[in-house]
Design a protein around this motif. Sequence first.
Motif, mmCIF file in Angstrom:
data_model
loop_
_atom_site.group_PDB
_atom_site.id
_atom_site.type_symbol
_atom_site.label_atom_id
_atom_site.label_comp_id
_atom_site.label_asym_id
_atom_site.label_seq_id
_atom_site.Cartn_x
_atom_site.Cartn_y
_atom_site.Cartn_z
ATOM 1 N N LYS A 9 77.125 13.006 -73.199
ATOM 2 C CA LYS A 9 76.569 14.339 -73.260
ATOM 3 C C LYS A 9 75.043 14.276 -73.174
ATOM 4 C CE LYS A 9 77.528 18.564 -75.624
ATOM 5 N NZ LYS A 9 78.247 19.196 -76.696
ATOM 6 N N THR B 18 69.103 18.824 -56.831
ATOM 7 C CA THR B 18 70.250 18.256 -56.129
ATOM 8 C C THR B 18 71.520 18.457 -56.944
ATOM 9 O OG1 THR B 18 70.019 16.100 -57.181
ATOM 10 C CG2 THR B 18 68.789 16.446 -55.132
ATOM 11 N N GLU B 19 72.662 18.346 -56.301
ATOM 12 C CA GLU B 19 73.940 18.495 -57.013
ATOM 13 C C GLU B 19 74.086 17.448 -58.108
ATOM 14 O OE1 GLU B 19 77.570 19.042 -54.811
ATOM 15 O OE2 GLU B 19 76.467 20.001 -53.187
ATOM 16 N N LEU B 20 73.626 16.229 -57.851
ATOM 17 C CA LEU B 20 73.718 15.162 -58.848
ATOM 18 C C LEU B 20 72.927 15.540 -60.107
ATOM 19 C CD1 LEU B 20 74.661 12.335 -59.641
ATOM 20 C CD2 LEU B 20 72.620 11.436 -58.547
ATOM 21 N N HIS B 21 71.720 16.057 -59.919
ATOM 22 C CA HIS B 21 70.878 16.448 -61.047
ATOM 23 C C HIS B 21 71.499 17.632 -61.785
ATOM 24 C CE1 HIS B 21 66.929 17.707 -62.929
ATOM 25 N NE2 HIS B 21 66.974 16.426 -63.197
ATOM 26 N N GLN B 22 72.049 18.586 -61.047
ATOM 27 C CA GLN B 22 72.707 19.739 -61.656
ATOM 28 C C GLN B 22 73.905 19.289 -62.488
ATOM 29 O OE1 GLN B 22 73.712 22.501 -58.561
ATOM 30 N NE2 GLN B 22 71.589 23.001 -58.107
ATOM 31 N N GLU B 23 74.685 18.371 -61.955
ATOM 32 C CA GLU B 23 75.874 17.884 -62.655
ATOM 33 C C GLU B 23 75.475 17.126 -63.927
ATOM 34 O OE1 GLU B 23 79.817 17.625 -63.448
ATOM 35 O OE2 GLU B 23 78.918 18.747 -61.800
ATOM 36 N N TYR B 24 74.365 16.405 -63.879
ATOM 37 C CA TYR B 24 73.877 15.629 -65.021
ATOM 38 C C TYR B 24 73.627 16.539 -66.228
ATOM 39 C CZ TYR B 24 70.921 12.289 -67.572
ATOM 40 O OH TYR B 24 70.392 11.449 -68.515
ATOM 41 N N TYR B 25 73.093 17.732 -65.980
ATOM 42 C CA TYR B 25 72.754 18.655 -67.059
ATOM 43 C C TYR B 25 73.749 19.801 -67.220
ATOM 44 C CZ TYR B 25 68.234 16.425 -67.644
ATOM 45 O OH TYR B 25 67.253 15.521 -67.902
ATOM 46 N N LYS B 26 74.861 19.771 -66.490
ATOM 47 C CA LYS B 26 75.846 20.843 -66.565
ATOM 48 C C LYS B 26 76.359 20.993 -67.995
ATOM 49 C CE LYS B 26 80.180 22.439 -64.642
ATOM 50 N NZ LYS B 26 81.322 22.112 -63.813
ATOM 51 N N ASP B 27 76.336 22.215 -68.493
ATOM 52 C CA ASP B 27 76.805 22.553 -69.846
ATOM 53 C C ASP B 27 76.075 21.796 -70.954
ATOM 54 O OD1 ASP B 27 78.735 24.310 -68.760
ATOM 55 O OD2 ASP B 27 80.126 22.644 -68.462
#
Length: 75
Positions: free
Chosen positions: A2, A51-60
């Motif tokens: 997390k 980027t999608e990778l960066h967005q996914e890293y901080y998702k939720d």
Amino acid sequence: MKHMIRFRVTQEDGWYTASGVDLAVVTQARTLDELTKNIKEATTLHMEGETELHQEYYKDAPVLLDVELPSFSHA
């Protein structure tokens, strides 16, 4: 694992300023309630440009505020 989104909050001249620790995000407001809303909006806008990778890293990811209190004197 997390991840957290951290902000350092300071107060000066009647304004609260939140500066991202790991993200290049800065916002300010007159109240902590307004600052909370501004942090959410600024973080969302920042993530749209990542980027999608960066967005996914901080998702939720939860947001953690480190609040710097004004100095005070001891009696």
